[in-house]
Motif scaffolding. Structure first.
Motif, short mmCIF file in Angstrom:
data_model
loop_
_atom_site.label_atom_id
_atom_site.label_comp_id
_atom_site.label_asym_id
_atom_site.label_seq_id
_atom_site.Cartn_x
_atom_site.Cartn_y
_atom_site.Cartn_z
N ARG A 18 97.08 53.14 -27.30
CA ARG A 18 96.65 54.39 -27.94
C ARG A 18 95.73 55.22 -27.05
N LYS A 19 94.75 54.58 -26.44
CA LYS A 19 93.70 55.30 -25.71
C LYS A 19 93.92 55.37 -24.21
N GLY A 20 94.83 54.56 -23.69
CA GLY A 20 94.95 54.44 -22.24
C GLY A 20 95.87 55.48 -21.60
N LYS A 21 95.76 55.53 -20.29
CA LYS A 21 96.65 56.36 -19.47
C LYS A 21 97.76 55.45 -18.95
N SER A 22 98.91 56.04 -18.66
CA SER A 22 100.01 55.21 -18.19
C SER A 22 100.63 55.77 -16.92
N MET A 23 101.28 54.87 -16.21
CA MET A 23 102.03 55.23 -15.01
C MET A 23 103.18 54.24 -14.93
N PRO A 109 96.32 57.52 -13.06
CA PRO A 109 95.37 58.64 -13.10
C PRO A 109 93.94 58.14 -13.27
N PRO A 110 92.95 58.96 -12.92
CA PRO A 110 91.55 58.53 -13.10
C PRO A 110 91.27 58.20 -14.57
N LEU A 111 90.52 57.14 -14.77
CA LEU A 111 90.26 56.67 -16.13
C LEU A 111 88.91 57.17 -16.60
#
Length: 113
Positions: A18-23, A109-111
């Motif tokens: 839900r809160k994280g960034k993905s790659m 991406p930067p967290l």
């Protein structure tokens, strides 16, 4: 990986999704979320039944754990990572998995919290 470096609870997985960034690349999808209160990183692994039988899935998880261990200096402290393996990982060696995983981690991406 030590016990405190694993993500096991479904609520922790859901928080990262839900809160994280993905790659992603062809072999992996990586979700990451910053957790300031942690002094180390934590890893959660997901290998679908579509990938293969239990023997194949466990082999892939062992290889991913080894690749993370080899790349531990490139993973910042205080981060939760969920690594999802895709189908092409079934034919990959440890070196290929390590290289592919490092590629995805570098492109994250930067967290922020």
């Amino acid at each position: 990986m030590r016990k405190e470096q694993r993500i096991k609870k479904n609520t922790d997985f859901q928080h990262v999704f839900r809160k994280g960034k993905s790659m992603a690349n062809r072999q992996f999808v990586v979700y990451a979320v910053k957790k300031e209160e942690q002094d180390t990183y934590r890893i959660g692994l997901s290998v679908s039944k579509k990938i293969g039988n239990a023997v194949m899935r466990n082999r892939i998880k062992r290889l991913i754990r080894e690749a993370v261990h080899a790349s531990k200096d490139k993973i910042p402290a205080g981060v939760d990572l969920v690594i999802i393996a895709r189908k092409p990982t079934t034919e990959m060696s440890l070196e290929e998995i390590t290289k592919s995983l490092q590629h995805v981690l570098k492109r994250l991406p930067p967290l922020s919290k």
